[in-house]
Design an enzyme around this catalytic site. Sequence first.
Site, PDB file in Angstrom:
ATOM      1  N   HIS A   1       0.810  -1.226   0.000  1.00 47.72           N
ATOM      2  CA  HIS A   1       0.000   0.000   0.000  1.00 47.72           C
ATOM      3  C   HIS A   1       0.842   1.275   0.000  1.00 47.72           C
ATOM      4  O   HIS A   1       0.331   2.361  -0.255  1.00 47.72           O
ATOM      5  CB  HIS A   1      -0.998   0.002   1.170  1.00 47.72           C
ATOM      6  CG  HIS A   1      -0.401   0.270   2.518  1.00 47.72           C
ATOM      7  ND1 HIS A   1      -0.120  -0.733   3.416  1.00 47.72           N
ATOM      8  CD2 HIS A   1      -0.048   1.421   3.140  1.00 47.72           C
ATOM      9  CE1 HIS A   1       0.370  -0.215   4.524  1.00 47.72           C
ATOM     10  NE2 HIS A   1       0.427   1.092   4.378  1.00 47.72           N
TER      11      HIS A   1
ATOM     12  N   ASP B   1       0.016  -7.635   1.459  1.00 44.35           N
ATOM     13  CA  ASP B   1       0.482  -6.247   1.555  1.00 44.35           C
ATOM     14  C   ASP B   1       2.002  -6.161   1.608  1.00 44.35           C
ATOM     15  O   ASP B   1       2.567  -5.386   2.382  1.00 44.35           O
ATOM     16  CB  ASP B   1      -0.139  -5.550   2.773  1.00 44.35           C
ATOM     17  CG  ASP B   1      -0.108  -4.024   2.642  1.00 44.35           C
ATOM     18  OD1 ASP B   1       0.201  -3.532   1.538  1.00 44.35           O
ATOM     19  OD2 ASP B   1      -0.380  -3.339   3.643  1.00 44.35           O
TER      20      ASP B   1
ATOM     21  N   SER C   1       4.571   2.781   7.823  1.00 50.01           N
ATOM     22  CA  SER C   1       4.299   1.608   6.989  1.00 50.01           C
ATOM     23  C   SER C   1       5.539   1.148   6.251  1.00 50.01           C
ATOM     24  O   SER C   1       6.213   1.934   5.588  1.00 50.01           O
ATOM     25  CB  SER C   1       3.210   1.941   5.941  1.00 50.01           C
ATOM     26  OG  SER C   1       1.945   1.877   6.501  1.00 50.01           O
TER      27      SER C   1
END
Length: 480
Positions: free
Chosen positions: A113, A143, A217
């Site tokens: 992402h 992911d 992230s």
Amino acid sequence: MHTTKTWRRTALAAGLLASTALSGLALAQPGPVNPPATATRTILPDFSDLVAQVKPAVVSITTTIDASQAEVQRVPLPFPFNQMVPHGAQGVHEARGSGFIVRQDGLIVTNNHVVKDGSAVSVTLDDGTELKAKIVGADSRTDIAVLKIDAGKPLPFIQLGNSRDVRPGEWVIAMGNPFGLGGTVTAGIVSAVSRDIGSGPYDQFIQVDAPINQGNSGGPLFTQEGKVIGMNTAIFSPTGGSVGIGFAIPSDMIRTVSGQLVASGHVTRGFVGVGSQTVSAAMAKALRLPDASGALLASVQSGSPAAKAGLQPGDVVEAVNGQKITSPRDLALTVATVAPGDEAKFHVLRDGQDRDIAVKVGEQPLEKAARARTDEPASRDQLGVSLGALTADARDQLSVPDGLDGALVRGVRPGSPAEEAGLRPGDIIVGVGTQKVTSPSDATKAISAALSGRNHAVALRVLRDGEIAFVGVTLDEAAG
């Protein structure tokens, strides 16, 4: 201003409490207080030397995204947390995240992402060097994405540890790029392991209380030995900031998925074609099972590897290849790790009797279809998509409502009008303009008709994640 006032009131209250406590202590026992000789001193860990070793291998990632692809979506918490900010020319955004180097030749692991929908990706090293990055491969189901940079020299890297050895209560350190503040370090403990947060079929997150926020992230979560045991991916928060509940993808999964992405650019997962459910106490009693554990097979797809091997609805899977199965999620995770073509030994309970059944594992239909070539040249050449039939397997995988038909998007050509519009494998085209379509041939004919003459745009009605919406695809007039 409100935050400052609140802080001052809190600080004043804390000061008053401290003064009261000290005053009471002075009256009761003047002079310094010494702990008993038998008391054990507890020293908190110092991570400074470890951070100095790991920090050069942690990078900041910036992904340039067109505004049409950067619309904020409503998603349930927990949620992924890359940071999206407007930048530069009108209609352009940047998504900022983190990553870490796992090979000295510049191979980097991050979250899908973080780089998804990007028209360009750049990586900033710890020394400030900024380099363009190539996406080697990405897997939306876990992911995980792999990038490659060319620094012209060997780079410092960190090793993946064994997440299966992680235990709740042990110290961990998170590093990344929260809110654009590169090289930020936070520490905490493992709160839980193998968490299912409902983000995908292969959830087995490590939960931590280390403060992590937007932009973290893709950053590493590592132990006191300097081994990466996870990748920071999502947080649970009512505000969007850290409240001490973060989730990291375990390193064992990162190792498996990234290895396949490097080798072939995609991930291949095992498939047997069963639907399973949890064994409730009532169901265990009704089926005369010894306990409420395992995965109860509710359905077996016709013609699937499971059906060919002889698995039946009502079987309770207790183990696969010697690995205990306690739930449907265990079954899905275990089967996914078996290479297509290999045999898996299913230990099942049927009518009170133990049975061992060998199943030749197949490949996940959607992943196979996404790489298959299309036999619909009109849609491929004009829009950059490959279409396929909506098979029973695909309907089951995508949870397509009964009675709804359409054309399955099996692949999207990079850089094509379809990719620019946001179409992706697994989407289902159910209409073109106001015309309903029920098959790939229907869709191809309708798209060709819509693009006839001087019209260089087409409106597709697309089913994705249970929702139907229009997607406008515009062609390059010169190429059209």
